[in-house]
Design a protein around this motif. Structure first.
Motif, PDB file in Angstrom:
ATOM      1  N   PHE A 137     -18.200   8.164  -5.656  1.00  0.00           N
ATOM      2  CA  PHE A 137     -18.874   6.971  -5.143  1.00  0.00           C
ATOM      3  C   PHE A 137     -20.270   7.330  -4.647  1.00  0.00           C
ATOM      4  CE2 PHE A 137     -19.940   4.061  -1.697  1.00  0.00           C
ATOM      5  CZ  PHE A 137     -19.841   2.857  -2.369  1.00  0.00           C
TER       6      PHE A 137
ATOM      7  N   ALA B 193      -3.770  -2.597   1.155  1.00  0.00           N
ATOM      8  CA  ALA B 193      -3.392  -1.419   1.946  1.00  0.00           C
ATOM      9  C   ALA B 193      -2.395  -1.806   3.028  1.00  0.00           C
ATOM     10  CB  ALA B 193      -4.631  -0.782   2.556  1.00  0.00           C
TER      11      ALA B 193
ATOM     12  N   MET C 192      -7.445   1.623  -5.192  1.00  0.00           N
ATOM     13  CA  MET C 192      -6.272   0.796  -5.504  1.00  0.00           C
ATOM     14  C   MET C 192      -5.321   1.531  -6.452  1.00  0.00           C
ATOM     15  SD  MET C 192      -6.562  -2.097  -3.922  1.00  0.00           S
ATOM     16  CE  MET C 192      -7.159  -1.150  -2.558  1.00  0.00           C
TER      17      MET C 192
ATOM     18  N   GLY D 231     -10.934   5.183   3.291  1.00  0.00           N
ATOM     19  CA  GLY D 231     -11.468   5.248   1.932  1.00  0.00           C
ATOM     20  C   GLY D 231     -12.014   3.911   1.481  1.00  0.00           C
ATOM     21  N   ILE D 232     -11.290   2.824   1.798  1.00  0.00           N
ATOM     22  CA  ILE D 232     -11.738   1.483   1.420  1.00  0.00           C
ATOM     23  C   ILE D 232     -13.045   1.154   2.120  1.00  0.00           C
ATOM     24  CG2 ILE D 232     -11.208  -0.953   1.698  1.00  0.00           C
ATOM     25  CD1 ILE D 232      -8.237  -0.132   1.274  1.00  0.00           C
TER      26      ILE D 232
ATOM     27  N   PHE E 298      -6.312   5.650   3.726  1.00  0.00           N
ATOM     28  CA  PHE E 298      -6.668   4.660   2.707  1.00  0.00           C
ATOM     29  C   PHE E 298      -7.666   3.657   3.253  1.00  0.00           C
ATOM     30  CE2 PHE E 298      -2.912   5.665   0.023  1.00  0.00           C
ATOM     31  CZ  PHE E 298      -3.613   5.767  -1.153  1.00  0.00           C
TER      32      PHE E 298
ATOM     33  N   LEU F 182      -3.254   3.696  -4.364  1.00  0.00           N
ATOM     34  CA  LEU F 182      -2.219   2.906  -3.683  1.00  0.00           C
ATOM     35  C   LEU F 182      -1.014   2.707  -4.600  1.00  0.00           C
ATOM     36  CD1 LEU F 182      -3.920  -0.074  -1.793  1.00  0.00           C
ATOM     37  CD2 LEU F 182      -2.706   1.824  -0.815  1.00  0.00           C
TER      38      LEU F 182
ATOM     39  N   VAL G  44      -8.785  -5.837  -0.907  1.00  0.00           N
ATOM     40  CA  VAL G  44      -8.417  -4.414  -0.819  1.00  0.00           C
ATOM     41  C   VAL G  44      -7.711  -4.079   0.489  1.00  0.00           C
ATOM     42  CG1 VAL G  44      -9.963  -3.359  -2.468  1.00  0.00           C
ATOM     43  CG2 VAL G  44     -10.844  -4.028  -0.270  1.00  0.00           C
TER      44      VAL G  44
ATOM     45  N   GLY H 112     -13.519  -8.638  -9.183  1.00  0.00           N
ATOM     46  CA  GLY H 112     -13.621  -7.542 -10.146  1.00  0.00           C
ATOM     47  C   GLY H 112     -12.674  -6.403  -9.868  1.00  0.00           C
ATOM     48  N   LEU H 113     -11.610  -6.659  -9.074  1.00  0.00           N
ATOM     49  CA  LEU H 113     -10.721  -5.575  -8.673  1.00  0.00           C
ATOM     50  C   LEU H 113      -9.772  -5.179  -9.790  1.00  0.00           C
ATOM     51  CD1 LEU H 113     -10.734  -4.210  -5.972  1.00  0.00           C
ATOM     52  CD2 LEU H 113      -8.841  -5.631  -5.284  1.00  0.00           C
TER      53      LEU H 113
ATOM     54  N   ARG I 118      -8.931  -1.526 -11.234  1.00  0.00           N
ATOM     55  CA  ARG I 118     -10.191  -0.886 -11.603  1.00  0.00           C
ATOM     56  C   ARG I 118     -10.694   0.005 -10.488  1.00  0.00           C
ATOM     57  NH1 ARG I 118     -14.525  -4.710 -12.435  1.00  0.00           N
ATOM     58  NH2 ARG I 118     -15.697  -3.107 -13.501  1.00  0.00           N
TER      59      ARG I 118
ATOM     60  N   ILE J 229     -15.285   3.158   3.272  1.00  0.00           N
ATOM     61  CA  ILE J 229     -16.420   3.973   2.852  1.00  0.00           C
ATOM     62  C   ILE J 229     -16.881   3.581   1.449  1.00  0.00           C
ATOM     63  CG2 ILE J 229     -17.091   6.315   2.243  1.00  0.00           C
ATOM     64  CD1 ILE J 229     -15.336   7.230   4.575  1.00  0.00           C
ATOM     65  N   THR J 230     -15.923   3.252   0.554  1.00  0.00           N
ATOM     66  CA  THR J 230     -16.325   3.074  -0.835  1.00  0.00           C
ATOM     67  C   THR J 230     -16.697   1.645  -1.187  1.00  0.00           C
ATOM     68  OG1 THR J 230     -14.023   2.847  -1.464  1.00  0.00           O
ATOM     69  CG2 THR J 230     -15.016   5.010  -1.748  1.00  0.00           C
ATOM     70  N   ARG J 231     -16.443   0.661  -0.339  1.00  0.00           N
ATOM     71  CA  ARG J 231     -16.980  -0.660  -0.663  1.00  0.00           C
ATOM     72  C   ARG J 231     -17.230  -1.444   0.619  1.00  0.00           C
ATOM     73  NH1 ARG J 231     -14.936  -4.127  -4.190  1.00  0.00           N
ATOM     74  NH2 ARG J 231     -14.835  -2.470  -5.723  1.00  0.00           N
TER      75      ARG J 231
END
Lengths: 101, 184
Positions: free
Chosen positions: A85, B39, A29, B80-81, B77, A32, B35, B93-94, A25, B83-85
């Motif tokens: 985002f 990575a 990811m 990105g991880i 990556f 990736l 997450v 909830g992934l 979701r 920054i976005t969560r």
């Protein structure tokens, strides 16, 4: 070493990428999973080059091109995810419905 | 070629080890619920792929993979991880759980078709073993000779991606800030 062993490994890695693409979701990811699929394609290119032995190493040249384009893709992809985002406070692909009707 | 013939070659043990490592790490990339772990498992997968490239006498591509992917793309990556969560721990909830059976069927079917066709098409085609190598000057001459146009195009793509990335990720100024900027 025979060619199918590499092709089967690449097929397995590609299928893992497809699974991740369909199941994840979070947009990061998903990216990736796309990287896994690109790595599988690179295995195929290099394996075919090793089997065919072209005089200019064409398979390896194309693997380098794939790596380069993948790097550009990740940069742009993450910039877009970051942008969404910032606007929607979420990186979940099932919540990106602003272009649906 | 029978399996006992195949497994009796030591180079195939190396292949088997690398292949299992790549697949195990790749599996964790798409199933991990953390997450950051996903990575980092991508690093393991790509390191294994680089090892396979060395096995296939493509040392230069292997090191390009290590430098570009493990060195740059994975770091991107991780940024990105981050920054976005904010919570980077376990996250239930992934995954889209309802999609799991469908995705498993699709990917297994794809694997079946792909591997069946490749085994049928290239039954015992041999590949170059370890020891044979591709001199890097061949690659350099190919890149700046026969493939010089695609090479330049790819360079242009990278430049466009760089500028596009900066433009997209840059925060737009509010009208008030723009006014202040203009007054200076």
């Amino acid at each position: 070493m025979i060619l199918p062993q590499f092709l089967i490994l690449a097929a397995a890695l590609f299928s893992l990428g497809v699974y991740g693409l369909l199941v994840r979701r979070n947009a990061v990811m998903v990216l990736l999973a796309v990287e896994l699929m690109l790595a599988a394609v690179n295995i195929n290119l290099v394996a075919f080059e090793a089997a065919l032995r072209t005089s200019q190493a064409v398979g390896q040249v194309f693997a380098i091109f794939v790596i380069t384009v993948a790097a550009a893709e990740v940069g742009i992809g993450l910039a877009i995810v970051l942008m969404i985002f910032r606007n929607r406070q979420s990186a979940n692909v099932d919540e990106f419905d602003l272009m649906k009707w | 070629m029978s399996f006992s013939d195949w497994i009796s070659q030591p180079v195939n043990w190396v292949f088997l080890g690398l292949a299992l490592a790549v697949l195990a790490a790749g599996f964790r990339v798409v199933t991990s619920q953390n997450v950051v772990h996903a990575a980092l498992f991508l690093v393991a997968t790509l390191a294994g792929v680089a090892g396979l490239f060395v096995l296939l006498s493509a040392e230069f591509v292997a090191w390009v993979l290590v430098l570009v992917y493990i060195g740059a793309v994975v770091v991107l990556f991780l940024f990105g991880i981050m920054i976005t969560r904010a919570p980077t721990g376990q996250d239930v909830g992934l995954d889209n759980r309802r999609a799991r059976p469908v995705a498993a069927v699709v990917s297994l079917g794809l694997f079946g078709v792909l591997s069946w066709t490749s085994v049928r098409a290239f039954q015992d085609t041999a590949v170059a073993g370890v020891g044979e190598r591709t001199p890097t000057d061949i690659l350099g001459e190919a890149l700046l000779g026969r493939f010089v146009f695609p090479f330049e195009v790819v360079g242009f793509v990278l430049l466009a991606a760089l500028i596009g990335g900066i433009t997209l990720a840059r925060r737009d100024l509010t009208p008030k800030e723009e006014e202040e900027r203009g007054a200076v």
